[in-house]
Design a protein around this motif. Structure first.
Motif, short mmCIF file in Angstrom:
data_model
loop_
_atom_site.label_atom_id
_atom_site.label_comp_id
_atom_site.label_asym_id
_atom_site.label_seq_id
_atom_site.Cartn_x
_atom_site.Cartn_y
_atom_site.Cartn_z
N TYR A 27 0.83 -1.20 0.00
CA TYR A 27 0.00 0.00 0.00
C TYR A 27 0.87 1.25 0.00
O TYR A 27 1.95 1.26 0.57
CB TYR A 27 -0.91 0.03 1.23
N TRP A 81 3.70 -1.55 3.61
CA TRP A 81 3.88 -0.30 2.89
C TRP A 81 4.85 -0.51 1.74
O TRP A 81 5.77 -1.33 1.85
CB TRP A 81 4.42 0.78 3.81
N SER A 173 -6.73 -2.14 4.04
CA SER A 173 -7.13 -1.18 3.01
C SER A 173 -7.94 -0.03 3.61
O SER A 173 -7.70 1.14 3.30
CB SER A 173 -7.96 -1.91 1.94
N VAL A 176 -5.59 2.29 5.56
CA VAL A 176 -4.78 3.16 4.70
C VAL A 176 -5.61 4.36 4.24
O VAL A 176 -5.14 5.50 4.25
CB VAL A 176 -4.22 2.38 3.49
#
Length: 199
Positions: A27, A81, A173, A176
């Motif tokens: 992400y 990340w 998700s 984030v």
């Protein structure tokens, strides 16, 4: 016949040695575009260097952590990340300040150029938090800005900014997306603070 049996046994043994790992999803934080028109002119002739952010070691790695019940920290096993939050936040702050036109120019910490001012950043919080029974999650961001005169090393101004957003979903998700929104709020607060300092 013996050869066929031998090959079959060998393939069976080798297949037992291979393990399948779950796919790890990477992400990234979105690039913020903040509509900020500054009327302040006090820093238009000054150059600014954005120092590398201070943070806990966990924000310097690619591991994506979350907090359960305010105290227990865990890492997502299938999410990480693509760039450490520390580096990503530092570069986004520098980019946002360049676009704001508050200063004559904005350089990052690796630049060899001398600057009039230094902006120190301390990331105090950047984490997804789950409730005790895992039915709610939000993202919290806390960052402090300290503006320093590079010649005298005196602190001109300092302030901490906090923001919280509900996670879009109860997974990495959603976390984030929540962190993205909270970071945008903190950057907006930070620009407002520097705008006041530069009046």
């Amino acid at each position: 016949m013996i050869k066929l049996l031998f090959v079959t046994v060998l393939l069976f043994l080798l297949s037992g040695c291979s393990t399948t790992k779950p796919t790890v999803v990477e992400y990234k934080l979105s690039q913020k575009v903040l509509n900020h028109n500054s009327s302040a002119k006090g820093c238009k002739d000054k150059s600014l260097k954005v120092s590398q952010a201070f943070s806990s070691s966990s924000l310097m790695s690619l591991r994506m952590n979350y907090v359960l019940d305010e105290h227990k920290i865990y890492a997502y096993s299938q999410a990480q990340w693509n760039n450490s939050p520390n580096q990503e936040i530092t570069s986004q702050i520098a980019k946002t300040l360049r676009e704001s036109k508050l200063f004559k120019n904005v350089q990052n910490s690796k630049s060899r150029s001398k600057s009039d001012l230094i902006l120190e950043i301390n990331i105090e919080d950047f984490m997804q938090y789950y409730s005790k029974n895992l039915d709610y999650s939000d993202a919290k961001v806390g960052i402090s800005f300290t503006l320093i005169d590079s010649i005298t090393s005196e602190v001109i101004a300092t302030k901490t900014f906090n923001a919280k957003k509900e996670a879009a979903s109860l997974d990495a998700s959603g976390g984030v997306k929540g962190l993205d929104g909270a970071l945008a709020d903190v950057l907006t607060q930070g620009l407002g603070f520097l705008n006041e300092v530069c009046k």
